[in-house]
Design a protein around this motif. Sequence first.
Motif, PDB file in Angstrom:
ATOM      1  N   TRP B 137       0.818  -1.215   0.000  1.00  0.00           N
ATOM      2  CA  TRP B 137       0.000   0.000   0.000  1.00  0.00           C
ATOM      3  C   TRP B 137       0.843   1.252   0.000  1.00  0.00           C
ATOM      4  CZ3 TRP B 137      -4.529   0.078  -1.806  1.00  0.00           C
ATOM      5  CH2 TRP B 137      -5.349  -1.063  -1.697  1.00  0.00           C
ATOM      6  N   ALA B 138       1.976   1.184   0.712  1.00  0.00           N
ATOM      7  CA  ALA B 138       2.868   2.344   0.712  1.00  0.00           C
ATOM      8  C   ALA B 138       3.410   2.595  -0.696  1.00  0.00           C
ATOM      9  CB  ALA B 138       4.022   2.120   1.691  1.00  0.00           C
ATOM     10  N   ILE B 139       3.767   1.498  -1.378  1.00  0.00           N
ATOM     11  CA  ILE B 139       4.280   1.641  -2.755  1.00  0.00           C
ATOM     12  C   ILE B 139       3.210   2.236  -3.660  1.00  0.00           C
ATOM     13  CG2 ILE B 139       4.964   0.333  -4.806  1.00  0.00           C
ATOM     14  CD1 ILE B 139       6.449  -1.593  -2.891  1.00  0.00           C
ATOM     15  N   LEU B 140       2.012   1.659  -3.592  1.00  0.00           N
ATOM     16  CA  LEU B 140       0.929   2.164  -4.445  1.00  0.00           C
ATOM     17  C   LEU B 140       0.624   3.622  -4.121  1.00  0.00           C
ATOM     18  CD1 LEU B 140      -1.518  -0.883  -4.412  1.00  0.00           C
ATOM     19  CD2 LEU B 140       0.106  -0.217  -6.194  1.00  0.00           C
ATOM     20  N   GLY B 141       0.602   3.918  -2.835  1.00  0.00           N
ATOM     21  CA  GLY B 141       0.324   5.293  -2.430  1.00  0.00           C
ATOM     22  C   GLY B 141       1.355   6.253  -2.984  1.00  0.00           C
ATOM     23  N   ALA B 142       2.616   5.869  -2.889  1.00  0.00           N
ATOM     24  CA  ALA B 142       3.687   6.735  -3.381  1.00  0.00           C
ATOM     25  C   ALA B 142       3.552   6.946  -4.884  1.00  0.00           C
ATOM     26  CB  ALA B 142       5.045   6.130  -3.044  1.00  0.00           C
ATOM     27  N   HIS B 143       3.205   5.887  -5.611  1.00  0.00           N
ATOM     28  CA  HIS B 143       3.059   6.024  -7.067  1.00  0.00           C
ATOM     29  C   HIS B 143       1.891   6.929  -7.425  1.00  0.00           C
ATOM     30  CE1 HIS B 143       5.466   2.113  -7.992  1.00  0.00           C
ATOM     31  NE2 HIS B 143       6.226   3.134  -7.651  1.00  0.00           N
ATOM     32  N   VAL B 144       0.807   6.769  -6.693  1.00  0.00           N
ATOM     33  CA  VAL B 144      -0.349   7.634  -6.947  1.00  0.00           C
ATOM     34  C   VAL B 144       0.033   9.090  -6.673  1.00  0.00           C
ATOM     35  CG1 VAL B 144      -2.657   8.271  -6.151  1.00  0.00           C
ATOM     36  CG2 VAL B 144      -2.074   5.864  -6.509  1.00  0.00           C
ATOM     37  N   PHE B 145       0.659   9.297  -5.525  1.00  0.00           N
ATOM     38  CA  PHE B 145       1.098  10.629  -5.114  1.00  0.00           C
ATOM     39  C   PHE B 145       1.941  11.294  -6.210  1.00  0.00           C
ATOM     40  CE2 PHE B 145       4.475  13.104  -2.915  1.00  0.00           C
ATOM     41  CZ  PHE B 145       3.701  14.032  -2.263  1.00  0.00           C
ATOM     42  N   PHE B 146       2.904  10.531  -6.710  1.00  0.00           N
ATOM     43  CA  PHE B 146       3.785  10.991  -7.770  1.00  0.00           C
ATOM     44  C   PHE B 146       3.041  11.364  -9.038  1.00  0.00           C
ATOM     45  CE2 PHE B 146       8.090   9.296  -6.738  1.00  0.00           C
ATOM     46  CZ  PHE B 146       8.742  10.442  -7.116  1.00  0.00           C
ATOM     47  N   ASN B 147       2.189  10.437  -9.474  1.00  0.00           N
ATOM     48  CA  ASN B 147       1.692  10.496 -10.838  1.00  0.00           C
ATOM     49  C   ASN B 147       0.361  11.204 -11.010  1.00  0.00           C
ATOM     50  OD1 ASN B 147       3.852   9.122 -12.077  1.00  0.00           O
ATOM     51  ND2 ASN B 147       3.103   7.217 -11.173  1.00  0.00           N
ATOM     52  N   VAL B 148      -0.261  11.563  -9.893  1.00  0.00           N
ATOM     53  CA  VAL B 148      -1.521  12.293  -9.999  1.00  0.00           C
ATOM     54  C   VAL B 148      -1.324  13.530 -10.877  1.00  0.00           C
ATOM     55  CG1 VAL B 148      -2.719  14.003  -8.587  1.00  0.00           C
ATOM     56  CG2 VAL B 148      -2.993  11.600  -8.094  1.00  0.00           C
ATOM     57  N   ALA B 149      -0.141  14.141 -10.757  1.00  0.00           N
ATOM     58  CA  ALA B 149       0.149  15.333 -11.554  1.00  0.00           C
ATOM     59  C   ALA B 149       0.078  15.035 -13.052  1.00  0.00           C
ATOM     60  CB  ALA B 149       1.524  15.878 -11.203  1.00  0.00           C
ATOM     61  N   VAL B 150       0.538  13.848 -13.451  1.00  0.00           N
ATOM     62  CA  VAL B 150       0.533  13.488 -14.865  1.00  0.00           C
ATOM     63  C   VAL B 150      -0.902  13.501 -15.393  1.00  0.00           C
ATOM     64  CG1 VAL B 150       1.098  11.677 -16.528  1.00  0.00           C
ATOM     65  CG2 VAL B 150       2.596  12.079 -14.574  1.00  0.00           C
ATOM     66  N   VAL B 151      -1.800  12.848 -14.648  1.00  0.00           N
ATOM     67  CA  VAL B 151      -3.200  12.779 -15.081  1.00  0.00           C
ATOM     68  C   VAL B 151      -3.849  14.158 -15.014  1.00  0.00           C
ATOM     69  CG1 VAL B 151      -5.456  11.786 -14.558  1.00  0.00           C
ATOM     70  CG2 VAL B 151      -3.400  10.385 -14.377  1.00  0.00           C
ATOM     71  N   VAL B 152      -3.601  14.862 -13.911  1.00  0.00           N
ATOM     72  CA  VAL B 152      -4.239  16.164 -13.733  1.00  0.00           C
ATOM     73  C   VAL B 152      -3.818  17.110 -14.848  1.00  0.00           C
ATOM     74  CG1 VAL B 152      -4.273  18.225 -12.280  1.00  0.00           C
ATOM     75  CG2 VAL B 152      -4.577  15.975 -11.257  1.00  0.00           C
ATOM     76  N   ARG B 153      -2.550  17.154 -15.150  1.00  0.00           N
ATOM     77  CA  ARG B 153      -2.083  18.101 -16.137  1.00  0.00           C
ATOM     78  C   ARG B 153      -2.461  17.685 -17.567  1.00  0.00           C
ATOM     79  NH1 ARG B 153       1.496  22.348 -15.181  1.00  0.00           N
ATOM     80  NH2 ARG B 153       0.728  23.273 -13.254  1.00  0.00           N
ATOM     81  N   ILE B 154      -2.207  16.432 -17.920  1.00  0.00           N
ATOM     82  CA  ILE B 154      -2.444  16.023 -19.310  1.00  0.00           C
ATOM     83  C   ILE B 154      -3.937  15.945 -19.600  1.00  0.00           C
ATOM     84  CG2 ILE B 154      -2.117  14.196 -21.014  1.00  0.00           C
ATOM     85  CD1 ILE B 154       0.563  13.627 -19.797  1.00  0.00           C
ATOM     86  N   VAL B 155      -4.681  15.194 -18.777  1.00  0.00           N
ATOM     87  CA  VAL B 155      -6.110  15.060 -19.032  1.00  0.00           C
ATOM     88  C   VAL B 155      -6.817  16.390 -18.776  1.00  0.00           C
ATOM     89  CG1 VAL B 155      -8.224  13.835 -18.438  1.00  0.00           C
ATOM     90  CG2 VAL B 155      -6.050  12.619 -18.473  1.00  0.00           C
ATOM     91  N   GLY B 156      -6.427  17.059 -17.672  1.00  0.00           N
ATOM     92  CA  GLY B 156      -7.072  18.321 -17.322  1.00  0.00           C
ATOM     93  C   GLY B 156      -6.874  19.368 -18.395  1.00  0.00           C
TER      94      GLY B 156
END
Lengths: 334, 541
Positions: B137-156
Amino acid sequence: MSNLSVKDVSVDYGSARALDRVSLEVESGEVVAVIGPSGCGKSSLLRAIAGLEPLSAGSVVLGGKDLAGVPTHERDLGLMFQEHALFPHLSVGANVAFGLRMQRLDRASQSKRAEELLDLVGLGGFGDRGVDALSGGEAQRVALARALAPSPRLLMLDEPLGSLDRLLRQQLVAELRTVFVGLGVTALHVTHDQAEAFALADRVVVLREGEVVQSGPPAEIWREPKSEFVARFLGHPNLWNLDDKVVLVPIPAIRPLRIVEDVEEGIGWLRECSVIVERIEFREGRFRVTARSTTSVLCSLEVGPVTVVFDMGSQPQLGGRVLIEIVHDRLIVL
Amino acid sequence: MDRDRPALIMSGRKYLVSNFSIVVPIVFLGVMVLWPLGAVLQRSLSGVGVQRVVEIATRSSTRGILWFTFWQAALSTLLTLLIGLPIAHILARYRFVGRSMIRSIAVVPFVLPTVVVAAAFGSLFERTGVAGQRTVWAILGAHVFFNVAVVVRIVGGYWQGLDRSLEDAASVLGARPTQAFLRITLPRLVGVILGSGLLVFLFSFTSFGVILILGGPRRATLETEIYRYAISRLEFDVAAVLALIQLVIVVVLAMVSARFQRSYARGEGSRAKPRLLAVTGLRRRLHLGLVLGLTLVVIGLPLGSLIDRSLQVGDGYGLDNYSNLTEPVGLLPTSAIRALGISLEFAFVAACIAGLVGLAAAVGIVRGGRLGRVVEAASLVPLGVSAVTLGLGYLLAFTVMDFRRSIWLVPLAHEVMGLPFVLAAVVPALRSVDSRLRDAASALGASPTRIVATVEWPLIRKPLMTGAGFAAAISMGEFGATSFVSRGKDSFTAPLAIFRLLSQPGDLLRGQAIALSVVVGVIVAGIAATLERQRDGVTLL
């Protein structure tokens, strides 16, 4: 019974007021055009009626029912956008059938009705095409078919022809009028092009900075504009400042009395020519203007800062002298 | 004279300039990217022997690692989309106070060094997680934390460009909001969602620092296994074969992702100017509040937990962890503060080299031609290929003159990682220099050299600084390649120190590691925030 009744509607964008207590009525089967320069609140009016923009004040009543609290998708309206707003991922047929699909009509009826409407707008057999390949005029016809397909109680058109070139626009105006009359459509049409409005509408409403300044049948509005703004916006050429008043001189009120210097006959007839005023006299209830023609195209003469445009009737020789009279009782003081 | 090309290229000494602009980046990328990758390929393909390659690739431990690498990346991607899309939606459609701030905040995690993020999630799950499951869960959380910006910026960004009148049209035609979204909006977003998802998958697939630190000995991916075989067990053959597998998968993913990007770049986005909706009505307010809350939790909680943990001393709070940074630690070749100094030096050097090479490469790329395209392609390789693969390549390639032991290798490797960002900033700026501006200047009597000085340089100066700044930020946090090529105390960077301190038991060391993480994170975020705020500058995403 009045079909649409807009009462004292105001719309604000933040602190900017887009519509200020606008009221208007559209009878069943009537085509009303709202005209005004860009930024006068025309689009806001349509968006407010559609429920796409919240009202700050006033009410919109359709078919006797107040629309306050009725979400856009339950208002049973048609709206045509200037940029078509066709759905790019759907075919022409699916675009037209979209409203029917939302009504949960069965598929067969959907496609039958879509085909009918495509036939009506002259695009029979276009159903399977993509919307990317359509020309501007075709796209606008599809938009019309799509808006009409669910038989809306009121069709609204937001500068529907604004993006088309002039020739196509004239053609589509005629087609729209035919469709409206043929189907008995109740329509509210918004445009900045007064010629389009006059050709299409039974009644014209002039909007200025969010306020209705005049309303009436096209001929009446043209003949008797109630303000300088309306007269200018409609494109009346002869607006003179006389005695601190703005005076509108309708073109038919100006008559050439005679051509002072002889004109060669048989050159042909021109409606308008351009002249330079040499003298204006006001005598016995008439203006007498002596002017010199300069070109053979536009008949305009300059009185100080004022330009006179009138119907010359016969073609004067270039540089020839023209005497015109202005029928005094046809002047409109604004 | 070619009107569309910058005077920078067409100046009087055009051959010298154009050759310089091609030769420098080609030599650089050849040595720092292509050669090491070639070394990995050579070692795995011909050095090991086909039979052994097959044996290594198919042994059960490899299959287990591959399986974990895949599913953690897939799950990370799904979770990132699940959280990122609602955020992208409110940023794309609603007008609200603090909108641009949320936009900026959402990008902060993306620029943070992996070791810092790992430290943050380590400290977060230290107390809250369920033992056993918590590493995953820590790994998944860290990846989400990192990559949310990718989705927010590109899709947004794409979403914001979608013409909203289509939704209005659907609504007038009788579509309920959910119907309008499902039938009209979503179909037009599918491409960009898949595209950004693929990028997130790629980043999670090649994630290294996070998994090395949070995964412990039991949770290994291809990346961490390459590292373990090369550094701990010195089995370079196995490392090279794993790197080969990694390379093949990454290349395929990058190619598919590029196709997606092309298709949605051609789409309708960004044509209409954004019209944002006012937030009216209870439902919208509730929706907005919920998503904003989610954003703050996802981004703020780990950072808050990191800062909180850095201030914990024994049972109370204090600054001891920070003051301890100056103390030498037996475990490290140097003190933590000295490591930070080295990182800052390297960041400066890497930024300078990246700026210079990037400028030359940008001119070469804009100049076009086959060589220009080669430079462009080669410079993008480090974005896709993992830092670990490159690091392994350096170990395998630079045996000549023992260059792999040179401390210069570290800033050079960092420079390679930063180069794509310099190019992303400078190339569009250079391309956008309007040829009419040059013509106007030239008609006014400016010589080509003067044109460069008075027209082009002022226009690309800021983007160049921005790009170099990002290169510095990346260098500050670079961990993957550094962990391979760093030797001794003179190239011992702050991220290495954080990793070393975290991997040892002991509350004191852990406290120091987290304090150092906060310091590095603040520096990097500070650089990124400064660059982000420049209006005509270039953003990372």
